[in-house]
Design a protein around this motif. Structure first.
Motif, PDB file in Angstrom:
ATOM      1  N   ILE A  20       7.178  -6.362   4.732  1.00 53.08           N
ATOM      2  CA  ILE A  20       5.025  -5.647   4.523  1.00 53.08           C
ATOM      3  C   ILE A  20       4.330  -6.685   4.572  1.00 53.08           C
ATOM      4  CG2 ILE A  20       3.956  -4.373   3.384  1.00 53.08           C
ATOM      5  CD1 ILE A  20       5.954  -2.779   4.577  1.00 53.08           C
ATOM      6  N   ASP A  21       4.233  -8.119   4.011  1.00 46.07           N
ATOM      7  CA  ASP A  21       3.032  -8.902   4.461  1.00 46.07           C
ATOM      8  C   ASP A  21       2.742  -9.446   5.908  1.00 46.07           C
ATOM      9  OD1 ASP A  21       1.537 -11.325   3.089  1.00 46.07           O
ATOM     10  OD2 ASP A  21       2.835 -12.379   3.808  1.00 46.07           O
ATOM     11  N   LYS A  22       3.092  -8.881   6.839  1.00 41.70           N
ATOM     12  CA  LYS A  22       3.316  -9.190   8.019  1.00 41.70           C
ATOM     13  C   LYS A  22       2.541  -7.774   8.829  1.00 41.70           C
ATOM     14  CE  LYS A  22       6.692 -12.788   8.487  1.00 41.70           C
ATOM     15  NZ  LYS A  22       8.615 -13.387   8.664  1.00 41.70           N
TER      16      LYS A  22
ATOM     17  N   LEU B  33       0.781   3.122   5.787  1.00 37.22           N
ATOM     18  CA  LEU B  33       1.563   2.953   4.817  1.00 37.22           C
ATOM     19  C   LEU B  33       1.874   3.313   3.119  1.00 37.22           C
ATOM     20  CD1 LEU B  33       3.950   0.009   5.827  1.00 37.22           C
ATOM     21  CD2 LEU B  33       5.087   2.410   5.602  1.00 37.22           C
ATOM     22  N   HIS B  34       0.604   3.144   2.649  1.00 42.11           N
ATOM     23  CA  HIS B  34       0.793   3.037   0.804  1.00 42.11           C
ATOM     24  C   HIS B  34       0.098   4.930   1.208  1.00 42.11           C
ATOM     25  CE1 HIS B  34      -2.679   3.102  -2.252  1.00 42.11           C
ATOM     26  NE2 HIS B  34      -1.748   3.115  -3.009  1.00 42.11           N
ATOM     27  N   SER B  35      -0.613   5.066   2.038  1.00 43.58           N
ATOM     28  CA  SER B  35      -0.916   6.926   1.877  1.00 43.58           C
ATOM     29  C   SER B  35       0.613   7.591   2.275  1.00 43.58           C
ATOM     30  CB  SER B  35      -1.958   7.166   3.237  1.00 43.58           C
ATOM     31  OG  SER B  35      -3.446   7.287   3.262  1.00 43.58           O
ATOM     32  N   ALA B  36       1.446   7.211   2.718  1.00 40.47           N
ATOM     33  CA  ALA B  36       2.520   8.052   3.154  1.00 40.47           C
ATOM     34  C   ALA B  36       3.428   7.879   2.095  1.00 40.47           C
ATOM     35  CB  ALA B  36       3.153   7.456   4.317  1.00 40.47           C
ATOM     36  N   VAL B  37       3.258   6.740   0.967  1.00 43.04           N
ATOM     37  CA  VAL B  37       4.177   6.807   0.273  1.00 43.04           C
ATOM     38  C   VAL B  37       3.384   7.911  -1.051  1.00 43.04           C
ATOM     39  CG1 VAL B  37       4.744   4.900  -1.764  1.00 43.04           C
ATOM     40  CG2 VAL B  37       5.452   4.258   0.620  1.00 43.04           C
TER      41      VAL B  37
ATOM     42  N   GLN C 136       0.072  -3.762  -1.766  1.00 41.29           N
ATOM     43  CA  GLN C 136       1.641  -3.624  -0.977  1.00 41.29           C
ATOM     44  C   GLN C 136       2.255  -3.623  -1.957  1.00 41.29           C
ATOM     45  OE1 GLN C 136       1.270  -7.463   1.607  1.00 41.29           O
ATOM     46  NE2 GLN C 136       3.833  -8.374   0.231  1.00 41.29           N
ATOM     47  N   ASN C 137       2.235  -4.064  -3.281  1.00 38.88           N
ATOM     48  CA  ASN C 137       3.016  -4.473  -4.483  1.00 38.88           C
ATOM     49  C   ASN C 137       3.248  -2.324  -4.192  1.00 38.88           C
ATOM     50  OD1 ASN C 137       3.688  -5.037  -6.702  1.00 38.88           O
ATOM     51  ND2 ASN C 137       2.318  -3.725  -7.799  1.00 38.88           N
ATOM     52  N   LEU C 138       2.695  -1.477  -4.373  1.00 35.10           N
ATOM     53  CA  LEU C 138       3.618  -0.360  -4.735  1.00 35.10           C
ATOM     54  C   LEU C 138       4.128   0.208  -3.822  1.00 35.10           C
ATOM     55  CD1 LEU C 138      -0.226   1.806  -5.637  1.00 35.10           C
ATOM     56  CD2 LEU C 138       2.041   1.192  -6.797  1.00 35.10           C
TER      57      LEU C 138
END
Length: 214
Positions: A78-80, A89-93, A107-109
Motif C-alpha cells: 500500500i505504501d507504493k 481504496l480507503h473509500s472502498a474499505v 493507509q493504516n485503515l
C-alpha cells in the motif's frame, strides 16, 4: 468458516499434491546430498528449514504473529500506491469520503482491514493443506512436507530478488520462509490496484468481495 469455504480449501490442498510431491522429492535428494550442487544445496536447505521452523514456532506461540506478517507485507504494498488509488481504496474499505484524511491515516485503515481479511484466508488454506498431508502415510506425508518447504523456499528466494527491502523486514523476524502463504492473495490485491483505472465504478464492490481463500 462455512462448508463451501472449507470444501474449497480442501480442494486446493489436494490439487497442490502432484506438484508438491515432485518438489518434495527434489528437495529430499538435495538434503541427502544426492543432487547436482551437492553440499551447497544441502547447507542452503538446512538454513531455510531452520528459518521456517523458527517462524512456525513463533506463530504457534502467538497466533497474532500471522496478523503481524500480513501487516508488514501489506504496508509494503500500500505504501507504493499513488494518492488517488490510496483514496479510492480507503473509500472502498470505509464507504466514506476521504478528503479530510491524511495519507498515513488512510493507509493504516486500509492495511488493518485487508490484514484481517487476509489472515482468515491464509489460516484456512494452510490448515487444510497441512491436515491433508498429515493424514497420508508417513513416507508420502514426508515428501509432501518437503514439497511445502520447497514452495516456501522458492517464494523466499524470489522475494529477495524482486523486493529485497521487504525480504529483509521478514528475514530478520524469521518470517521470509512464511511469505509463500501470503503470495497468492497479495497478488490479488496488487492486481486490483493495477486495474484501478479500468473500471472505477466496480472497484468498491471488488474490494469488499476479495476472496483470500483460494
Amino acid at each position: 468458516m462455512d462448508v463451501m469455504d472449507a470444501g474449497k480449501a480442501i480442494a486446493l490442498g489436494i490439487a497442490s499434491i502432484p506438484r508438491d510431491a515432485y518438489l518434495g522429492l527434489e528437495r529430499t535428494l538435495q538434503d541427502l546430498n544426492l543432487s547436482d550442487g551437492r553440499s551447497y544445496y544441502q547447507r542452503r536447505n538446512l538454513a531455510e528449514d531452520a528459518r521456517f521452523a523458527r517462524g512456525m514456532i513463533k506463530i504457534a506461540k502467538n497466533r497474532n504473529q500471522i496478523y503481524d506478517i500480513a501487516r508488514i507485507i501489506l504496508d509494503d504494498v500500500i505504501d507504493k500506491v499513488p494518492e488517488p488509488v490510496l483514496r479510492w481504496l480507503h473509500s472502498a474499505v470505509t464507504q466514506k469520503q476521504t478528503e479530510a484524511e491524511s495519507s498515513w491515516v488512510m493507509q493504516n485503515l486500509i492495511v488493518t482491514y485487508l490484514a484481517q481479511q487476509l489472515c482468515e484466508g491464509v489460516m484456512m488454506s494452510a490448515f487444510f493443506k497441512l491436515t491433508i498431508r498429515t493424514t497420508l502415510t508417513a513416507g508420502v506425508g514426508l515428501i509432501l512436507t518437503q514439497g511445502l518447504l520447497a514452495n516456501a523456499a522458492n517464494a523466499s528466494r524470489e522475494l529477495v530478488l524482486t523486493n529485497p527491502a521487504l525480504y529483509r523486514k521478514l528475514y530478520i523476524k524469521d518470517f521470509d520462509m512464511l511469505y509463500f502463504m501470503f503470495e497468492k492473495p497479495i497478488g490479488k490485491i496488487t492486481k486490483l490496484i493495477q486495474t484501478y483505472q479500468n473500471s472505477p465504478a466496480q472497484l468498491q464492490e471488488s474490494v469488499r468481495n476479495l476472496d483470500f481463500k483460494g
